[in-house]
Design an enzyme around this catalytic site. Structure first.
Site, PDB file in Angstrom:
ATOM      1  N   CYS A 176      32.147   7.252 -35.793  1.00 39.23           N
ATOM      2  CA  CYS A 176      30.723   7.268 -35.444  1.00 39.23           C
ATOM      3  C   CYS A 176      29.865   7.411 -36.695  1.00 39.23           C
ATOM      4  O   CYS A 176      28.660   7.606 -36.605  1.00 39.23           O
ATOM      5  CB  CYS A 176      30.424   8.398 -34.461  1.00 39.23           C
ATOM      6  N   CYS A 195       8.643   8.412 -29.404  1.00 38.00           N
ATOM      7  CA  CYS A 195       9.923   9.055 -29.100  1.00 38.00           C
ATOM      8  C   CYS A 195      10.972   8.700 -30.153  1.00 38.00           C
ATOM      9  O   CYS A 195      11.070   7.557 -30.594  1.00 38.00           O
ATOM     10  CB  CYS A 195      10.398   8.629 -27.716  1.00 38.00           C
ATOM     11  N   GLN A 239      32.426   9.967 -24.289  1.00 35.18           N
ATOM     12  CA  GLN A 239      31.571   8.869 -24.732  1.00 35.18           C
ATOM     13  C   GLN A 239      30.455   8.675 -23.711  1.00 35.18           C
ATOM     14  O   GLN A 239      30.709   8.631 -22.510  1.00 35.18           O
ATOM     15  CB  GLN A 239      32.378   7.585 -24.877  1.00 35.18           C
ATOM     16  N   ASP A 285      43.604  23.037 -35.994  1.00 32.51           N
ATOM     17  CA  ASP A 285      42.478  22.742 -36.874  1.00 32.51           C
ATOM     18  C   ASP A 285      42.913  21.677 -37.868  1.00 32.51           C
ATOM     19  O   ASP A 285      43.752  21.930 -38.740  1.00 32.51           O
ATOM     20  CB  ASP A 285      42.059  24.022 -37.603  1.00 32.51           C
TER      21      ASP A 285
END
EC number: 2.1.1.190
Length: 435
Positions: free
Chosen positions: A392, A91, A269, A346
């Site tokens: 991240c 996996c 999250q 944006d």
């Protein structure tokens, strides 16, 4: 031209004789592959740890490096453990279950240090919580193979799907939902009409969203709804022509004592306890007061904006998705916070006029993996005292931080945030101070 001898076969149309050889592993990559060398060439070995001698099969050859898979560990690292999950080897969901948890953290810390080597940072702090049963959201593929209905995640370095019995990084509630869903799929004739499913747990309970590739009958839909009621989950259908499901149910979670509502397809999250710790650390590091005007970029539904509004004089949240802005406004109203404003914009384009009119003192940004480089030129013109960057993707954080440093900022603190234990994903928080 004569062929060279004593060398590995040259690559030709990505096809070459697969061979097996012993390697001494010297290091670890950011995606948890062992690093070895053979005749001066780098070999990335899946399933190998530093200090180990392994027998590995070279499965892919390139100009700069080859890729291999561990077949047998000849000399084992003292940091190796038996993976808790039976599907770990195949996996692609987890990469680190064969490494003791303290060494997982150390490996990620070293990788962050390497990414930030040009930034003159100090020690990297650690923010962590429990290392299993933490994931409150997951997306899985559904398929039929050999007449058997299967569900699972993508295999490592492949588009194939691994059929799994359960997933130990899911919350305990979602693990139970997964088992029930797998049993239901075995009994159902609809598997060929299902593309994927999404599992979600929040304060309102557990939910399943089923993405349909083809329409189903009213009878089948009714049968599934009865099953969902018996299992105790909320069930949503997403048709092939629908980009967004409709729901009358309120989905919400708590952070900093606040109730945050969201749409089940919007970003949140996935690690609830770490999200609470992350927000608490952000408030502590940024330390907003009633004298501050804080700008929250990529604000989502208000995960940081609303805790900031409890402390700051004024908060302005900016988000690219109008639907999330609507939830952010609702959340401010529901939590009786009237000193926060949300706008949809944006952030890869010039700043809206409302931003230019604010005398921003502090900034928090939590951009996607691509970072926030397009907005940095505008950001530095505000001349905020502090910038708190939640990331991240450490490589884009390093790039953006270099720009900020070149424009009058210094790195004050850096933290590794263990949002995804057992995986190679490393999230970071960085505080920059204006000189």
């Amino acid at each position: 031209m004569r062929k060279r001898t004593g060398r590995r076969p040259p690559q030709k149309n990505n096809k070459f004789p697969i061979y097996t050889k012993e390697f001494l592993v010297e290091g670890l990559t950011h995606d948890a592959k062992g690093v070895a060398r053979d005749e001066g060439k780098v070999i990335f070995i899946e399933g190998a740890l530093p200090g180990e001698r392994v027998e590995a099969q070279v499965v892919k050859q390139g100009r700069r490096f080859d890729e291999a898979k561990t077949k047998k560990v000849l000399i084992e690292s003292s940091s190796r453990v038996a993976p808790a999950c039976a599907h770990f080897v195949e996996c692609g969901g987890c990469q680190f279950q064969h490494l003791i948890y303290p060494d997982q953290v150390e490996a990620k810390t070293e990788w962050l240090s390497g990414q930030f080597r040009k930034l003159a940072i100090g020690d990297i702090e650690l923010l962590s919580d429990h290392s299993e049963a933490y994931r409150r959201r997951a997306r899985l593929s559904v398929f039929t193979k050999g007449g058997e209905h299967q569900i699972g995640f993508r295999a490592r370095s492949s588009k194939d799907i691994v059929n799994i019995a359960n997933c130990l990084v899911l919350t305990e509630s979602l693990q139970s939902v997964f088992v029930a869903l797998k049993e239901r799929l075995h009994e159902s004739s609809l598997t060929s009409r299902i593309g994927h499913v999404e599992l979600l747990e929040d304060e309102s309970g557990s939910s399943i969203t089923i993405r349909l590739s083809r329409e189903i009958s009213a009878t089948d839909e009714s049968d599934w709804m009865v099953w969902a009621s018996e299992v105790g989950v909320n069930l949503y259908w997403q048709r092939a022509d629908e980009s967004r499901i409709s729901t009358a149910r309120k989905h919400y979670y708590y952070v900093d004592g606040l109730n945050i509502q969201f749409h089940p397809q919007d970003f949140i999250q996935v690690n609830a306890s770490m999200n609470e710790k992350m927000v608490e650390q952000a408030m502590r590091w940024l330390a907003p007061t009633k004298e501050d005007i804080v700008l929250d970029l990529f604000c989502g539904s208000g995960n940081f904006s609303l805790p900031l509004a409890r402390r700051a004089g004024e908060v302005l949240g900016v988000e690219g998705l109008e639907t999330m802005v609507e939830f952010a406004r609702l959340n401010a109203q529901e939590n009786d916070l009237d000193n926060v404003q949300f706008i949809a914009a944006d952030l890869t384009k010039p700043a809206p006029k409302v931003l230019k009119s604010k005398k921003v003192t502090k900034v928090l940004l939590d951009p996607p993996r691509s970072g926030a480089f397009e907005f940095l030129e505008t950001l530095v013109k505000f001349k905020p005292e502090q910038i708190l960057y939640v990331s991240c993707n450490a490589s884009t954080l390093a790039r953006d931080a270099e720009y900020l440093i070149a424009n009058g900022y210094v790195v004050s603190r850096v933290s590794l945030m263990e949002m995804f234990p057992q995986t190679a994903h490393a999230e970071a928080m960085m505080l920059l101070q204006r000189k």
